[in-house]
Motif scaffolding. Structure first.
Motif, mmCIF file in Angstrom:
data_model
loop_
_atom_site.group_PDB
_atom_site.id
_atom_site.type_symbol
_atom_site.label_atom_id
_atom_site.label_comp_id
_atom_site.label_asym_id
_atom_site.label_seq_id
_atom_site.Cartn_x
_atom_site.Cartn_y
_atom_site.Cartn_z
ATOM 1 N N LEU A 87 -2.848 91.712 85.960
ATOM 2 C CA LEU A 87 -3.906 92.216 85.097
ATOM 3 C C LEU A 87 -4.477 93.520 85.651
ATOM 4 O O LEU A 87 -4.711 93.633 86.853
ATOM 5 N N ILE A 88 -4.708 94.455 84.775
ATOM 6 C CA ILE A 88 -5.258 95.738 85.188
ATOM 7 C C ILE A 88 -6.671 95.587 85.737
ATOM 8 O O ILE A 88 -7.149 96.437 86.498
ATOM 9 N N THR A 89 -7.325 94.490 85.411
ATOM 10 C CA THR A 89 -8.688 94.245 85.921
ATOM 11 C C THR A 89 -8.680 93.579 87.295
ATOM 12 O O THR A 89 -9.733 93.417 87.909
ATOM 13 N N ASP A 90 -7.499 93.180 87.783
ATOM 14 C CA ASP A 90 -7.403 92.634 89.136
ATOM 15 C C ASP A 90 -7.583 93.759 90.155
ATOM 16 O O ASP A 90 -7.318 94.927 89.857
ATOM 17 N N ARG A 139 -6.280 102.574 79.455
ATOM 18 C CA ARG A 139 -5.281 103.608 79.695
ATOM 19 C C ARG A 139 -5.568 104.402 80.968
ATOM 20 O O ARG A 139 -4.668 104.614 81.800
ATOM 21 N N ALA A 140 -6.785 104.845 81.141
ATOM 22 C CA ALA A 140 -7.123 105.697 82.287
ATOM 23 C C ALA A 140 -6.872 104.981 83.611
ATOM 24 O O ALA A 140 -6.342 105.574 84.561
ATOM 25 N N GLU A 141 -7.213 103.700 83.677
ATOM 26 C CA GLU A 141 -7.024 102.952 84.921
ATOM 27 C C GLU A 141 -5.543 102.703 85.191
ATOM 28 O O GLU A 141 -5.086 102.814 86.339
ATOM 29 N N VAL A 142 -4.779 102.391 84.150
ATOM 30 C CA VAL A 142 -3.339 102.210 84.315
ATOM 31 C C VAL A 142 -2.706 103.487 84.858
ATOM 32 O O VAL A 142 -1.956 103.467 85.846
#
Length: 275
Positions: free
Chosen positions: A75-78, A119-122
């Protein structure tokens, strides 16, 4: 004439290394994807186990085509720090096995949330990973897998354009594109072609929704092979079978052999030499 190199996700044969090598040797394949051995993921193997694998490979004349890591299949939130630590482990393994390639993914998004929200965090994470790879002489090969940011051709293109580096390249997977309603050759290939350094041989059908041997599905594998031959591609074709639903009664090794031989039939058909 250019020669492509055949490799395989050998942990789909068996968890035991010798069983993996026996089947690949039977099929004339001398490379393998290092994803799992003895029931452990490649990034969970300790130094003694890595050295044991290396000794066995050298004794039998095999080489590793890539470190098939699960990096980015989270998960991108991890938290990001564990992913950086995992990349360090993968780089260590890549250097040990003398391969420049580490397979990665592009992060799962929280269910029900828009792609644009993350998108920005990925892109930030993948850019940082690319910079780390560059410092160590490693090429990250991004698989366009399902349920991740880069599941579609447009999102993959977004990643490659943002990272803008020869150290972030595509592991082009036609079967996964089929699963995400993207036509591999008509839609994806023209956009992704400049970034392709590696190819996964995985075919699929949408109805029923399953992976199938090369040439049986909607992945246009034969067209892909012709196109790669025309551009004198001499890199890896990596067989990733995933045929449990297609061949439910077969053994794991039988499924892998079926997948390998289906690719060989197509290579013969298009007169593509392989090693």
């Amino acid at each position: 004439m250019s020669h492509v190199k055949l490799t395989c996700f050998a942990d789909e044969i068996a968890s035991d290394l010798n069983e993996q090598l026996d089947v690949l040797e039977q099929e004339g394949i001398k490379y393998l994807e290092l994803r799992g051995v003895w029931g452990k993921n490649v990034l969970d193997l300790n130094e003694e186990e890595l050295n044991q694998i290396q000794a066995a490979l050298q004794q039998r004349g095999f080489r590793i085509s890539s470190i098939a890591s699960p990096i980015g299949k989270y998960l991108i939130t991890d938290p990001f720090e564990p992913q950086l630590e995992a990349l360090d482990k993968a780089i260590h393994a890549a250097h040990l096995f003398e391969t420049p390639f580490i397979r990665i993914f592009s992060y799962r998004l929280p269910e029900g949330e828009p792609v644009e929200a993350h998108r920005a965090e990925v892109l930030s994470r993948l850019k940082q990973q690319t910079e780390t790879a560059s410092r160590h002489g490693i090429i990250l090969i991004l698989e366009n897998d399902s349920n991740l940011y880069g599941a579609t051709d447009d999102c993959c293109l977004d990643i490659f354009a943002h990272c803008d580096s020869k150290h972030m390249r595509a592991a082009f997977d036609p079967g996964n594109y089929v699963m995400n309603n993207v036509q591999p050759m008509h839609d994806a290939y023209p956009k992704i072609a400049p970034y392709i350094d590696y190819v996964h041989i995985k075919d699929a059908t949408q109805v029923p929704r399953q992976f199938v041997p090369a040439g049986v599905g909607e992945g246009h594998i034969e067209e892909l092979l012709v196109t790669l031959k025309e551009r004198q591609y001499d890199g890896f074709l990596s067989v990733e079978p995933h045929l449990k639903h297609y061949l439910p009664e077969a053994s794991d090794s039988e499924r892998v052999v079926t997948a390998i031989r289906a690719l060989k039939v197509l290579l013969d058909k298009v007169d593509q030499a392989w090693e």
